[in-house]
Design a protein around this motif. Structure first.
Motif, PDB file in Angstrom:
ATOM      1  N   CYS A  81      15.969  17.214 -92.910  1.00 47.01           N
ATOM      2  CA  CYS A  81      17.256  16.510 -92.795  1.00 47.01           C
ATOM      3  C   CYS A  81      18.250  16.984 -93.850  1.00 47.01           C
ATOM      4  N   LYS A  82      17.755  17.311 -95.039  1.00 52.85           N
ATOM      5  CA  LYS A  82      18.639  17.761 -96.122  1.00 52.85           C
ATOM      6  C   LYS A  82      19.312  19.091 -95.794  1.00 52.85           C
ATOM      7  N   ILE A  83      18.601  19.953 -95.056  1.00 52.73           N
ATOM      8  CA  ILE A  83      19.205  21.248 -94.700  1.00 52.73           C
ATOM      9  C   ILE A  83      19.867  21.195 -93.326  1.00 52.73           C
TER      10      ILE A  83
ATOM     11  N   VAL B 270      29.002   3.982 -92.119  1.00 54.53           N
ATOM     12  CA  VAL B 270      30.447   3.754 -92.305  1.00 54.53           C
ATOM     13  C   VAL B 270      31.141   5.053 -92.677  1.00 54.53           C
ATOM     14  N   ASP B 271      30.572   5.787 -93.641  1.00 58.14           N
ATOM     15  CA  ASP B 271      31.182   7.046 -94.097  1.00 58.14           C
ATOM     16  C   ASP B 271      31.264   8.058 -92.953  1.00 58.14           C
ATOM     17  N   GLY B 272      30.191   8.115 -92.157  1.00 56.92           N
ATOM     18  CA  GLY B 272      30.150   9.071 -91.048  1.00 56.92           C
ATOM     19  C   GLY B 272      31.248   8.805 -90.031  1.00 56.92           C
ATOM     20  N   TYR B 273      31.390   7.542 -89.624  1.00 57.80           N
ATOM     21  CA  TYR B 273      32.426   7.202 -88.647  1.00 57.80           C
ATOM     22  C   TYR B 273      33.833   7.358 -89.244  1.00 57.80           C
ATOM     23  N   CYS B 274      33.984   6.992 -90.508  1.00 55.82           N
ATOM     24  CA  CYS B 274      35.306   7.117 -91.157  1.00 55.82           C
ATOM     25  C   CYS B 274      35.736   8.578 -91.251  1.00 55.82           C
ATOM     26  N   SER B 275      34.775   9.471 -91.484  1.00 63.19           N
ATOM     27  CA  SER B 275      35.102  10.899 -91.588  1.00 63.19           C
ATOM     28  C   SER B 275      35.604  11.451 -90.256  1.00 63.19           C
TER      29      SER B 275
ATOM     30  N   SER C 256       7.811  13.169 -84.019  1.00 63.55           N
ATOM     31  CA  SER C 256       7.010  13.116 -82.789  1.00 63.55           C
ATOM     32  C   SER C 256       5.530  13.346 -83.089  1.00 63.55           C
ATOM     33  N   LYS C 257       5.263  14.333 -83.954  1.00 62.96           N
ATOM     34  CA  LYS C 257       3.872  14.612 -84.355  1.00 62.96           C
ATOM     35  C   LYS C 257       3.279  13.416 -85.100  1.00 62.96           C
ATOM     36  N   MET C 258       4.130  12.777 -85.874  1.00 62.60           N
ATOM     37  CA  MET C 258       3.729  11.587 -86.637  1.00 62.60           C
ATOM     38  C   MET C 258       3.265  10.486 -85.674  1.00 62.60           C
ATOM     39  N   LEU C 259       4.059  10.277 -84.620  1.00 67.95           N
ATOM     40  CA  LEU C 259       3.723   9.257 -83.617  1.00 67.95           C
ATOM     41  C   LEU C 259       2.461   9.636 -82.846  1.00 67.95           C
ATOM     42  N   ASP C 260       2.327  10.931 -82.517  1.00 67.82           N
ATOM     43  CA  ASP C 260       1.138  11.408 -81.789  1.00 67.82           C
ATOM     44  C   ASP C 260      -0.130  11.197 -82.609  1.00 67.82           C
ATOM     45  N   ALA C 261       0.022  11.282 -83.934  1.00 71.52           N
ATOM     46  CA  ALA C 261      -1.136  11.122 -84.828  1.00 71.52           C
ATOM     47  C   ALA C 261      -1.472   9.652 -85.067  1.00 71.52           C
ATOM     48  N   GLY C 262      -0.695   8.755 -84.442  1.00 72.98           N
ATOM     49  CA  GLY C 262      -0.962   7.318 -84.601  1.00 72.98           C
ATOM     50  C   GLY C 262      -0.334   6.719 -85.842  1.00 72.98           C
ATOM     51  N   LEU C 263       0.570   7.481 -86.499  1.00 76.23           N
ATOM     52  CA  LEU C 263       1.253   6.963 -87.683  1.00 76.23           C
ATOM     53  C   LEU C 263       2.523   6.228 -87.255  1.00 76.23           C
ATOM     54  N   LYS C 264       2.884   5.208 -88.003  1.00 80.10           N
ATOM     55  CA  LYS C 264       4.046   4.393 -87.658  1.00 80.10           C
ATOM     56  C   LYS C 264       5.214   4.741 -88.584  1.00 80.10           C
ATOM     57  N   PRO C 265       6.367   5.169 -88.026  1.00 81.93           N
ATOM     58  CA  PRO C 265       7.530   5.445 -88.891  1.00 81.93           C
ATOM     59  C   PRO C 265       7.875   4.221 -89.733  1.00 81.93           C
ATOM     60  N   ASP C 266       8.207   4.442 -90.985  1.00 83.14           N
ATOM     61  CA  ASP C 266       8.547   3.329 -91.868  1.00 83.14           C
ATOM     62  C   ASP C 266      10.006   3.431 -92.301  1.00 83.14           C
ATOM     63  N   GLN C 267      10.383   2.616 -93.254  1.00 83.34           N
ATOM     64  CA  GLN C 267      11.774   2.569 -93.713  1.00 83.34           C
ATOM     65  C   GLN C 267      12.260   3.932 -94.197  1.00 83.34           C
ATOM     66  N   PHE C 268      11.366   4.674 -94.896  1.00 82.69           N
ATOM     67  CA  PHE C 268      11.756   5.979 -95.438  1.00 82.69           C
ATOM     68  C   PHE C 268      11.987   7.003 -94.320  1.00 82.69           C
ATOM     69  N   THR C 269      11.192   6.911 -93.263  1.00 77.16           N
ATOM     70  CA  THR C 269      11.357   7.820 -92.111  1.00 77.16           C
ATOM     71  C   THR C 269      12.741   7.642 -91.509  1.00 77.16           C
ATOM     72  N   TYR C 270      13.073   6.392 -91.184  1.00 79.89           N
ATOM     73  CA  TYR C 270      14.367   6.109 -90.559  1.00 79.89           C
ATOM     74  C   TYR C 270      15.527   6.454 -91.495  1.00 79.89           C
ATOM     75  N   LYS C 271      15.344   6.126 -92.762  1.00 80.49           N
ATOM     76  CA  LYS C 271      16.407   6.365 -93.740  1.00 80.49           C
ATOM     77  C   LYS C 271      16.757   7.855 -93.816  1.00 80.49           C
ATOM     78  N   ALA C 272      15.723   8.713 -93.868  1.00 79.77           N
ATOM     79  CA  ALA C 272      15.931  10.163 -93.955  1.00 79.77           C
ATOM     80  C   ALA C 272      16.634  10.684 -92.707  1.00 79.77           C
ATOM     81  N   LEU C 273      16.188  10.234 -91.531  1.00 77.18           N
ATOM     82  CA  LEU C 273      16.778  10.713 -90.271  1.00 77.18           C
ATOM     83  C   LEU C 273      18.221  10.239 -90.106  1.00 77.18           C
ATOM     84  N   ILE C 274      18.484   8.977 -90.433  1.00 77.57           N
ATOM     85  CA  ILE C 274      19.853   8.449 -90.328  1.00 77.57           C
ATOM     86  C   ILE C 274      20.788   9.214 -91.259  1.00 77.57           C
ATOM     87  N   HIS C 275      20.317   9.455 -92.489  1.00 79.31           N
ATOM     88  CA  HIS C 275      21.130  10.199 -93.456  1.00 79.31           C
ATOM     89  C   HIS C 275      21.418  11.605 -92.938  1.00 79.31           C
ATOM     90  N   GLY C 276      20.392  12.239 -92.357  1.00 78.78           N
ATOM     91  CA  GLY C 276      20.550  13.592 -91.826  1.00 78.78           C
ATOM     92  C   GLY C 276      21.559  13.651 -90.697  1.00 78.78           C
TER      93      GLY C 276
END
Length: 510
Positions: free
Chosen positions: A301-303, A367-372, A314-334
């Motif tokens: 996401c940073k790049i 907010v910043d994204g929409y304002c830009s 997707s691989k995370m979900l296939d492996a039975g792992l549950k996305p957490d707050q950090f997962t969503y936060k990184a993707l939203i920021h990206g």
């Protein structure tokens, strides 16, 4: 039957019977406990029965039921067994109910139950979890007064606490004291000391302790702590050398070890090497965890490589792992950085559906994204979209949006969000009113700022120390406006006497 068996000394049979009905018959309720003890007037028998019940609930992790039994015993002046108190204290500490643990300890002392080394070790562990050095030292003094000698667990808990607090001298003093007391340090002792130095990036001292380990054998934790330390001080080659040494000694790295190296590779944008490491984990049958996946997602996401970031999810979900707050936060920021705002918004909805609570930063990026893009109206529609999707819109959502619009000096949009909030019967808090009032003052609309501060006064909302410090940090460059704003707040009577004294003291110190 339980009372008769206990009276006759058939303790095992009585305990088994009590255990069979403990879950079924709600024995912890006040009425049932009262009935249980009223069937027999022998206080010793009642103390036995209730202590066993307390142990049963404690071992079953039914902590609230155990507390009710203990409180009933205290009210009826029955002395609980020492083992029952130890089990209860242990349950409370495991659930981080530290204050309740200390209350139970004081009650058991008052009831005449003498603590032993196990009770003190449980309480020492509580001090370590809460980071309370002073309480731990008091506890050690109390042990000495009662003639109870600390054991290896006691010393290790103290050393761990001191190391976590960066109090290396005190930790070394404890190590010296334990050796003089004839207690030999084990690998847990050395691991704590090494961790303390690694945490602060003092790798020379950490390595010295590693080389001086005597009477114990370095384990996975020892090597992983050192590897993580070297990664944090940008000495990846040394970390990799230690990993090779670890494997030569038959200690094969686990997911935690790999995560430390992976994090460093991602920090240096060496994603090809990071993927090689993942392949190596796969070959060695080491399953990635949430930290592994989140580290990679964040790096992509940073790049701006959102496609790869989503593939990892997707691989995370296939492996039975549950996305957490950090997962969503990184993707939203990206997605916000990439100005793909609809994707960012969908992930925000997913995040809320998953039961994760977005932070102020997450809403700020939206907010910043929409304002830009000059699309502030999309932000104004967010609360309605939440409602349409059946999501709860509480004050935290409005607060975050108002704060960010105010910070970006888009006070008209902040006011519109505030109006929507009020129409839905949600009251603003100190942060909402203060953010809006400051934004109005900065925009040259002093009358509007004054009205909001008057509203705060009528609702008895006072400026807290936390808000004062936060505003001073956020608007450090607005010296003149900030000073005028705090003067206005003071005139409106929104500082308590304690708060006013604190501000005066801050001014003196600066």
């Amino acid at each position: 039957m339980i009372h008769i068996l206990t009276k006759q000394g058939h303790f095992k049979a009585a305990q088994n019977m009590l255990e069979k009905i403990a879950l079924r018959d709600f024995l912890s309720s006040h009425s049932v406990l009262s009935a249980l003890v009223s069937t027999h007037d022998d206080s010793d028998v009642n103390a036995h029965v209730l202590s066993w019940l307390l142990i049963i609930y404690g071992n079953l992790k039914m902590t609230q039921d155990a507390i009710q039994v203990f409180e009933h015993m205290r009210a009826k002046c029955f002395r609980p067994h020492l083992h029952a108190c130890t089990v209860l204290l242990n349950s409370l500490v495991k659930e981080r109910l530290t204050d309740m643990a200390w209350k139970v300890y004081k009650s058991m002392i008052k009831a005449g139950v003498d603590p032993n080394i196990y009770v003190f070790n449980v309480l020492s562990h509580a001090c370590c979890k809460s980071g309370d050095v002073e309480k731990a030292e008091e506890l050690l003094g109390e042990m000495e007064l009662k003639g109870i000698f600390p054991d290896l667990f006691t010393y290790n808990t103290l050393i761990s606490l001191y190391c976590k607090k960066g109090m290396h001298y005190e930790a070394l003093c404890v190590q010296d004291r334990m050796e003089r007391g004839g207690v030999c340090p084990d690998i847990v002792t050395f691991n704590s000391l090494i961790y303390g130095y690694c945490k602060e990036g003092r790798m020379r001292e950490a390595l010295r302790f590693f080389k001086e380990i005597k009477g114990a054998i370095p384990n996975h934790v020892t090597y992983t702590t050192l590897i993580d330390g070297y990664c944090r001080v940008n000495e990846l080659d040394e970390a990799l050398r230690l990993r090779e040494e670890m494997e030569r000694k038959g200690l094969f790295p686990g997911v935690v070890t790999y995560n430390s190296i992976l994090r460093k590779l991602c920090e240096e944008s060496r994603l090809k090497d990071a993927n090689k490491l993942l392949n190596e984990m796969d070959e060695k049958k080491i399953d990635p965890d949430n930290i592994t996946c989140n580290t990679l997602i964040n790096a992509y996401c940073k790049i701006g490589d959102m496609r790869s970031g989503l593939k990892v999810r997707s691989k995370m979900l296939d492996a039975g792992l549950k996305p957490d707050q950090f997962t969503y936060k990184a993707l939203i920021h990206g997605f916000c950085k990439a100005r793909e705002m609809e994707s960012a918004k969908e992930l925000l909805f997913e995040m809320l559906d998953a039961g994760c609570c977005p932070s102020y930063c997450t809403y700020s990026w939206i907010v910043d994204g929409y304002c830009s893009q000059g699309n502030e109206e999309a932000v104004l529609k967010l609360p309605d979209e939440f409602v349409q999707r059946g999501l709860c819109v509480d004050s935290s959502v409005y607060r975050a949006l108002i704060r960010r619009f105010s910070r970006r000096e888009k006070v008209d949009y902040a006011q519109r969000i505030f109006g929507t909030m009020q129409r839905r019967g949600i009251s603003g808090d100190c942060v909402v009113y203060t953010s809006l009032a400051y934004a109005y003052l900065k925009a040259g609309k002093e009358a509007a700022a004054t009205d909001l501060l008057d509203g705060m006064y009528h609702r008895r909302l006072m400026i807290t120390i936390k808000i004062y410090r936060s505003f001073n940090a956020s608007y450090a460059g607005d010296n003149n406006i900030l000073a005028i704003f705090w003067d206005l707040v003071s005139v409106k009577g929104l500082f308590s006497k304690t708060m006013f004294k604190h501000i005066q003291q801050l001014k003196v110190n600066t």
